[in-house]
Design a protein around this motif. Structure first.
Motif, mmCIF file in Angstrom:
data_model
loop_
_atom_site.group_PDB
_atom_site.id
_atom_site.type_symbol
_atom_site.label_atom_id
_atom_site.label_comp_id
_atom_site.label_asym_id
_atom_site.label_seq_id
_atom_site.Cartn_x
_atom_site.Cartn_y
_atom_site.Cartn_z
ATOM 1 N N ILE A 254 40.400 -9.119 49.945
ATOM 2 C CA ILE A 254 39.442 -8.836 48.867
ATOM 3 C C ILE A 254 40.094 -7.958 47.802
ATOM 4 C CG2 ILE A 254 37.274 -7.649 48.317
ATOM 5 C CD1 ILE A 254 36.269 -8.551 51.118
ATOM 6 N N LEU A 255 40.787 -6.917 48.236
ATOM 7 C CA LEU A 255 41.472 -6.040 47.282
ATOM 8 C C LEU A 255 42.520 -6.805 46.483
ATOM 9 C CD1 LEU A 255 41.860 -2.906 49.570
ATOM 10 C CD2 LEU A 255 40.566 -2.988 47.425
ATOM 11 N N GLN A 256 43.267 -7.666 47.152
ATOM 12 C CA GLN A 256 44.291 -8.460 46.468
ATOM 13 C C GLN A 256 43.670 -9.357 45.409
ATOM 14 O OE1 GLN A 256 46.377 -11.227 48.996
ATOM 15 N NE2 GLN A 256 48.090 -11.451 47.578
ATOM 16 N N HIS A 257 42.513 -9.940 45.730
ATOM 17 C CA HIS A 257 41.836 -10.820 44.769
ATOM 18 C C HIS A 257 41.528 -10.073 43.472
ATOM 19 C CE1 HIS A 257 39.120 -14.089 43.451
ATOM 20 N NE2 HIS A 257 38.414 -13.096 42.931
ATOM 21 N N PHE A 258 41.154 -8.799 43.591
ATOM 22 C CA PHE A 258 40.788 -8.005 42.409
ATOM 23 C C PHE A 258 41.972 -7.252 41.815
ATOM 24 C CE2 PHE A 258 36.579 -8.477 44.413
ATOM 25 C CZ PHE A 258 35.806 -8.812 43.305
ATOM 26 N N GLY A 259 43.179 -7.515 42.343
ATOM 27 C CA GLY A 259 44.359 -6.858 41.805
ATOM 28 C C GLY A 259 44.492 -5.407 42.198
ATOM 29 N N LYS A 260 43.880 -5.024 43.326
ATOM 30 C CA LYS A 260 43.937 -3.650 43.804
ATOM 31 C C LYS A 260 45.033 -3.505 44.857
ATOM 32 C CE LYS A 260 40.062 -2.263 41.702
ATOM 33 N NZ LYS A 260 39.985 -1.121 40.769
ATOM 34 N N ALA A 261 45.443 -2.273 45.089
ATOM 35 C CA ALA A 261 46.427 -1.996 46.134
ATOM 36 C C ALA A 261 45.826 -2.291 47.503
ATOM 37 C CB ALA A 261 46.868 -0.537 46.065
ATOM 38 N N ALA A 262 46.655 -2.773 48.420
ATOM 39 C CA ALA A 262 46.172 -3.189 49.741
ATOM 40 C C ALA A 262 45.617 -2.031 50.557
ATOM 41 C CB ALA A 262 47.299 -3.871 50.514
ATOM 42 N N ASP A 263 45.999 -0.796 50.225
ATOM 43 C CA ASP A 263 45.516 0.365 50.981
ATOM 44 C C ASP A 263 44.441 1.147 50.231
ATOM 45 O OD1 ASP A 263 47.076 1.389 48.978
ATOM 46 O OD2 ASP A 263 48.262 2.725 50.259
ATOM 47 N N ASP A 264 43.808 0.530 49.258
ATOM 48 C CA ASP A 264 42.793 1.201 48.433
ATOM 49 C C ASP A 264 41.415 1.131 49.101
ATOM 50 O OD1 ASP A 264 41.580 2.519 46.348
ATOM 51 O OD2 ASP A 264 41.583 0.799 44.988
ATOM 52 N N PHE A 265 41.337 1.668 50.332
ATOM 53 C CA PHE A 265 40.080 1.667 51.077
ATOM 54 C C PHE A 265 40.002 2.930 51.919
ATOM 55 C CE2 PHE A 265 43.211 -0.442 53.776
ATOM 56 C CZ PHE A 265 43.046 0.201 54.996
ATOM 57 N N ASP A 266 38.804 3.198 52.483
ATOM 58 C CA ASP A 266 38.593 4.373 53.330
ATOM 59 C C ASP A 266 38.297 3.939 54.767
ATOM 60 O OD1 ASP A 266 38.795 6.135 51.135
ATOM 61 O OD2 ASP A 266 36.668 5.835 50.649
ATOM 62 N N HIS A 267 38.888 4.633 55.733
ATOM 63 C CA HIS A 267 38.499 4.468 57.127
ATOM 64 C C HIS A 267 37.228 5.292 57.380
ATOM 65 C CE1 HIS A 267 42.136 2.376 58.501
ATOM 66 N NE2 HIS A 267 42.806 3.159 57.673
ATOM 67 N N VAL A 268 36.254 4.700 58.058
ATOM 68 C CA VAL A 268 35.006 5.406 58.343
ATOM 69 C C VAL A 268 34.701 5.326 59.842
ATOM 70 C CG1 VAL A 268 34.038 5.024 56.041
ATOM 71 C CG2 VAL A 268 33.612 3.340 57.852
ATOM 72 N N THR A 269 33.693 6.087 60.262
ATOM 73 C CA THR A 269 33.304 6.146 61.667
ATOM 74 C C THR A 269 33.014 4.758 62.213
ATOM 75 O OG1 THR A 269 32.315 8.315 61.275
ATOM 76 C CG2 THR A 269 31.688 7.170 63.309
ATOM 77 N N ASP A 270 33.585 4.441 63.356
ATOM 78 C CA ASP A 270 33.395 3.116 63.937
ATOM 79 C C ASP A 270 31.981 2.961 64.473
ATOM 80 O OD1 ASP A 270 34.029 0.566 64.698
ATOM 81 O OD2 ASP A 270 35.592 1.130 66.119
ATOM 82 N N ARG A 271 31.531 1.724 64.534
ATOM 83 C CA ARG A 271 30.230 1.394 65.117
ATOM 84 C C ARG A 271 30.272 1.589 66.635
ATOM 85 N NH1 ARG A 271 29.299 -4.583 64.370
ATOM 86 N NH2 ARG A 271 28.380 -4.055 62.352
ATOM 87 N N ALA A 272 29.190 2.116 67.199
ATOM 88 C CA ALA A 272 29.098 2.285 68.651
ATOM 89 C C ALA A 272 29.164 0.925 69.338
ATOM 90 C CB ALA A 272 27.796 2.995 69.009
ATOM 91 N N GLY A 273 30.018 0.815 70.379
ATOM 92 C CA GLY A 273 30.114 -0.425 71.136
ATOM 93 C C GLY A 273 30.637 -1.597 70.339
ATOM 94 N N HIS A 274 31.487 -1.325 69.344
ATOM 95 C CA HIS A 274 31.971 -2.358 68.427
ATOM 96 C C HIS A 274 32.824 -3.378 69.193
ATOM 97 C CE1 HIS A 274 33.674 -3.009 64.082
ATOM 98 N NE2 HIS A 274 33.104 -4.094 64.577
ATOM 99 N N ASP A 275 32.372 -4.632 69.252
ATOM 100 C CA ASP A 275 33.107 -5.677 69.962
ATOM 101 C C ASP A 275 34.479 -5.884 69.337
ATOM 102 O OD1 ASP A 275 31.039 -6.083 71.703
ATOM 103 O OD2 ASP A 275 30.253 -7.864 70.698
ATOM 104 N N LEU A 276 35.479 -6.150 70.196
ATOM 105 C CA LEU A 276 36.851 -6.268 69.716
ATOM 106 C C LEU A 276 37.117 -7.572 68.981
ATOM 107 C CD1 LEU A 276 38.940 -4.841 72.723
ATOM 108 C CD2 LEU A 276 38.610 -3.812 70.462
ATOM 109 N N ARG A 277 36.813 -8.692 69.635
ATOM 110 C CA ARG A 277 37.218 -9.977 69.065
ATOM 111 C C ARG A 277 36.246 -11.074 69.463
ATOM 112 N NH1 ARG A 277 40.958 -13.679 71.847
ATOM 113 N NH2 ARG A 277 41.383 -15.444 70.476
ATOM 114 N N TYR A 278 35.905 -11.911 68.487
ATOM 115 C CA TYR A 278 35.168 -13.149 68.733
ATOM 116 C C TYR A 278 36.069 -14.316 68.338
ATOM 117 C CZ TYR A 278 31.141 -9.951 68.169
ATOM 118 O OH TYR A 278 30.248 -8.900 68.235
#
Length: 332
Positions: A254-278
């Protein structure tokens, strides 16, 4: 099947299905929708009034459901409470809609002898390890991990029981994560797209390594119509488009589509019981019923979706501030 009742047809996935029916069939469609925050009349705007009508009502209300069901040839059941975060905050609407609502519909179709298709999720199977070579199949045991996925699993089992015990003419589909037009901005992909549009840094749960098997809502719609017409009664079909991407990869695209740097995001608190992979194995659907996805290339589907949100800011922008405030209160 010329008269189709679509529950939840003003929501994200349901409205895409209604548009698909109008474009690809000559069926008439009745939408039954409670019009909660996740639905909108705008998602049905512009559709021909002689083919699509909206009834505002609750699928758990038998007085509303039974007369409507009796007027149709088939019911396609999309209506559900579906946001995991909300189910962790308050599970009660999920039990009411996903279980009681499905029961009410099953009783109505049993009495009327109407064909029924139940829309479910791959989340009923729990999750896979990131390095697991296997994918979910129709034989994978249920192992839900949240109030949302548990209530969807319960609704699936109700459908199976009504087929076996009462001869209801029903099929089930379990689909991977959908993306596309009309998805509420509380969901992962539209939240990140609209954040970038608004000049807000995207937000990534934890390390962003959780993997989802993404499918465009148009492909989900074509699969459901295929199952409704060709599926074997009592059978379950998994719907997927081989779109496995982790959340970090999606944000970077998404960032690449808008011409933004690939690391232009924030890490936030994970969801409780967040499933790993579907991960979905849709071999049965493809080989037995001959279905194929149109958006086999996830990047192409994502580009299509980004453009839709750019063009429809007047639809999502009024809800943006409140949605971000809700996440901020949870540190997300």
């Amino acid at each position: 099947m010329q008269r189709i009742l679509v529950t939840g047809g003003a929501g994200f996935i349901g409205s895409n299905f209604v548009h698909h029916l109008v474009e690809h069939t000559d069926a008439t469609v009745t939408v039954l929708d409670k019009l909660t925050y996740a639905a909108s009349r705008e998602s049905l705007a512009g559709l021909p009034e002689d083919r699509v009508s909206l009834v505002v009502g609750d699928i758990a209300d038998a007085a509303v459901v039974e007369p409507l069901v009796g007027e149709h040839d088939a019911v396609v059941h999309y209506a559900a409470e579906s946001h995991n975060d909300n189910s962790l905050s308050d599970p009660s609407p999920f039990v009411q809609t996903n279980i009681i609502g499905t029961f009410t519909l099953l009783e109505a179709v049993r009495k009327a002898g109407v064909r029924f298709h139940h829309i479910s999720t791959d989340e009923v199977y729990g999750d896979l390890e990131l390095d697991d070579p296997e994918r979910f199949t129709e034989q994978t045991p249920y192992n839900p991990s949240s109030p949302y996925s548990s209530t969807k699993a319960g609704s699936d089992l109700l459908v199976r029981a009504w087929v076996r015990s009462f001869g209801v003419q029903a099929t089930i589909s379990n689909c991977s994560n959908n993306y596309g037009p009309w998805q509420h901005i509380e969901k992962f992909i539209p939240r990140q797209i609209t954040n970038v549009i608004e000049g807000i840094r995207p937000k990534l749960y934890g390390a962003g390594l959780n993997v989802r098997d993404w499918i465009h809502a148009d492909d989900h719609s074509s699969a459901v119509w295929t199952i409704l017409n060709k599926g074997e009664i009592g059978e379950t079909y998994l719907i997927g488009a081989d779109g496995e991407k982790n959340n970090l990869e999606v944000v970077e695209m998404i960032l690449q589509h808008f011409g933004k740097a690939a690391d232009d995001f924030d890490h936030v608190t994970d969801r409780a019981g967040h499933d790993l992979r579907y991960a979905i194995d849709s071999t049965k659907l493809r080989t037995e019923l001959g279905w194929q996805p149109q958006f086999a290339d996830f990047e192409a589907g994502l580009t299509n979706t980004i453009q839709w949100y750019v063009d429809h800011a007047d639809w999502w922008r009024p809800a943006k501030q409140a949605t971000e405030a809700t996440y901020a209160a949870k540190g997300q």
